[in-house]
Design a protein around this motif. Structure first.
Motif, short mmCIF file in Angstrom:
data_model
loop_
_atom_site.label_atom_id
_atom_site.label_comp_id
_atom_site.label_asym_id
_atom_site.label_seq_id
_atom_site.Cartn_x
_atom_site.Cartn_y
_atom_site.Cartn_z
N ARG A 17 70.69 68.36 -62.37
CA ARG A 17 70.18 69.41 -61.47
C ARG A 17 71.15 69.62 -60.31
O ARG A 17 71.40 70.75 -59.90
CB ARG A 17 68.79 69.03 -60.94
CG ARG A 17 67.68 69.32 -61.90
CD ARG A 17 66.33 69.20 -61.24
NE ARG A 17 66.07 67.88 -60.69
CZ ARG A 17 65.52 66.87 -61.36
NH1 ARG A 17 65.16 67.04 -62.62
NH2 ARG A 17 65.32 65.70 -60.78
N ARG A 18 71.68 68.53 -59.77
CA ARG A 18 72.65 68.66 -58.68
C ARG A 18 73.90 69.39 -59.15
O ARG A 18 74.46 70.21 -58.42
CB ARG A 18 73.04 67.29 -58.15
CG ARG A 18 71.96 66.64 -57.33
CD ARG A 18 72.43 65.32 -56.82
NE ARG A 18 71.39 64.65 -56.08
CZ ARG A 18 71.59 63.58 -55.34
NH1 ARG A 18 72.79 63.06 -55.25
NH2 ARG A 18 70.60 63.03 -54.70
N ALA A 19 74.34 69.10 -60.38
CA ALA A 19 75.51 69.78 -60.93
C ALA A 19 75.24 71.27 -61.07
O ALA A 19 76.10 72.10 -60.75
CB ALA A 19 75.89 69.17 -62.29
N ALA A 65 80.39 69.72 -59.05
CA ALA A 65 79.66 69.91 -60.31
C ALA A 65 80.22 68.99 -61.39
O ALA A 65 79.46 68.35 -62.13
CB ALA A 65 79.73 71.37 -60.76
N ALA A 66 81.55 68.90 -61.47
CA ALA A 66 82.17 68.03 -62.47
C ALA A 66 81.82 66.56 -62.18
O ALA A 66 81.54 65.78 -63.12
CB ALA A 66 83.68 68.23 -62.47
N ARG A 67 81.81 66.18 -60.92
CA ARG A 67 81.48 64.80 -60.55
C ARG A 67 80.03 64.48 -60.93
O ARG A 67 79.76 63.43 -61.51
CB ARG A 67 81.69 64.61 -59.05
CG ARG A 67 81.50 63.19 -58.57
CD ARG A 67 81.87 63.06 -57.12
NE ARG A 67 80.92 63.69 -56.23
CZ ARG A 67 79.85 63.06 -55.72
NH1 ARG A 67 79.59 61.82 -56.02
NH2 ARG A 67 79.05 63.72 -54.91
N PHE A 68 79.11 65.39 -60.62
CA PHE A 68 77.71 65.15 -60.95
C PHE A 68 77.49 65.13 -62.47
O PHE A 68 76.67 64.37 -62.97
CB PHE A 68 76.80 66.19 -60.30
CG PHE A 68 76.58 65.95 -58.83
CD1 PHE A 68 76.20 64.71 -58.35
CD2 PHE A 68 76.77 66.97 -57.92
CE1 PHE A 68 76.00 64.49 -57.01
CE2 PHE A 68 76.58 66.76 -56.57
CZ PHE A 68 76.20 65.51 -56.11
N GLU A 69 78.22 65.98 -63.20
CA GLU A 69 78.11 65.96 -64.66
C GLU A 69 78.55 64.60 -65.20
O GLU A 69 77.92 64.06 -66.11
CB GLU A 69 78.96 67.07 -65.28
CG GLU A 69 78.32 68.43 -65.20
CD GLU A 69 77.06 68.54 -66.02
OE1 GLU A 69 76.98 67.94 -67.12
OE2 GLU A 69 76.13 69.22 -65.56
N ALA A 70 79.64 64.07 -64.66
CA ALA A 70 80.12 62.76 -65.11
C ALA A 70 79.09 61.68 -64.79
O ALA A 70 78.84 60.79 -65.61
CB ALA A 70 81.46 62.44 -64.45
N LEU A 78 85.50 76.83 -50.88
CA LEU A 78 84.19 76.39 -51.34
C LEU A 78 84.08 76.45 -52.86
O LEU A 78 83.42 75.61 -53.47
CB LEU A 78 83.09 77.24 -50.72
CG LEU A 78 82.77 76.92 -49.27
CD1 LEU A 78 81.82 77.96 -48.69
CD2 LEU A 78 82.20 75.54 -49.13
N ILE A 79 84.72 77.43 -53.48
CA ILE A 79 84.70 77.51 -54.94
C ILE A 79 85.26 76.22 -55.53
O ILE A 79 84.65 75.61 -56.40
CB ILE A 79 85.51 78.72 -55.45
CG1 ILE A 79 84.81 80.02 -55.07
CG2 ILE A 79 85.69 78.65 -56.96
CD1 ILE A 79 85.67 81.25 -55.28
N ASP A 119 75.95 76.85 -59.03
CA ASP A 119 75.37 78.05 -58.42
C ASP A 119 76.03 78.36 -57.08
O ASP A 119 76.30 79.52 -56.77
CB ASP A 119 73.86 77.88 -58.22
CG ASP A 119 73.09 77.84 -59.53
OD1 ASP A 119 73.65 78.25 -60.57
OD2 ASP A 119 71.93 77.36 -59.51
N MET A 120 76.29 77.33 -56.29
CA MET A 120 76.95 77.53 -54.99
C MET A 120 78.37 78.07 -55.20
O MET A 120 78.82 78.96 -54.47
CB MET A 120 76.99 76.23 -54.21
CG MET A 120 75.62 75.70 -53.82
SD MET A 120 74.75 76.77 -52.68
CE MET A 120 75.58 76.36 -51.18
#
Length: 95
Positions: free
Chosen positions: A50-52, A29-34, A21-22, A57-58
């Motif tokens: 926000r999703r990133a 997170a990297a995908r959402f940041e992009a 999961l990590i 956090d997860m």
């Protein structure tokens, strides 16, 4: 040599779901940041940001569990929380 064994002949510990999961949440997170960087509209970029953050956090929660198990080195905010929660369970508060 069997890939499930270490150089000393002992079996390597299996990979936990939290370890998987990590990696997953860090990739997300990297995908959402992009996506946030490429968004044409500000509101859309903020949503991706926000999703990133939620994905980070997860990943941090899963990392804290791995640190508490002793599978990862104790560094960062997850380690501090894991140490504090372990101390609280033992009845020994850090502060």
């Amino acid at each position: 040599m069997d890939p499930a064994t270490t150089g000393t002949g002992k079996r390597a510990p299996h990979e936990t779901l939290d370890a998987q999961l990590i990696r997953y949440w860090e990739r997300e997170a990297a995908r959402f940041e992009a996506l946030a960087q490429r968004a044409r509209f500000g509101w859309l970029g903020r949503g991706y940001a926000r999703r990133a953050q939620r994905a980070r956090d997860m990943a941090e929660r899963a990392r804290a569990k791995e640190v508490a198990r002793g599978r990862l080195p104790a560094t960062g905010p997850a380690a501090a929380r894991a140490t504090a929660s372990a101390a609280a369970r033992e009845g020994d508060s850090p502060g």
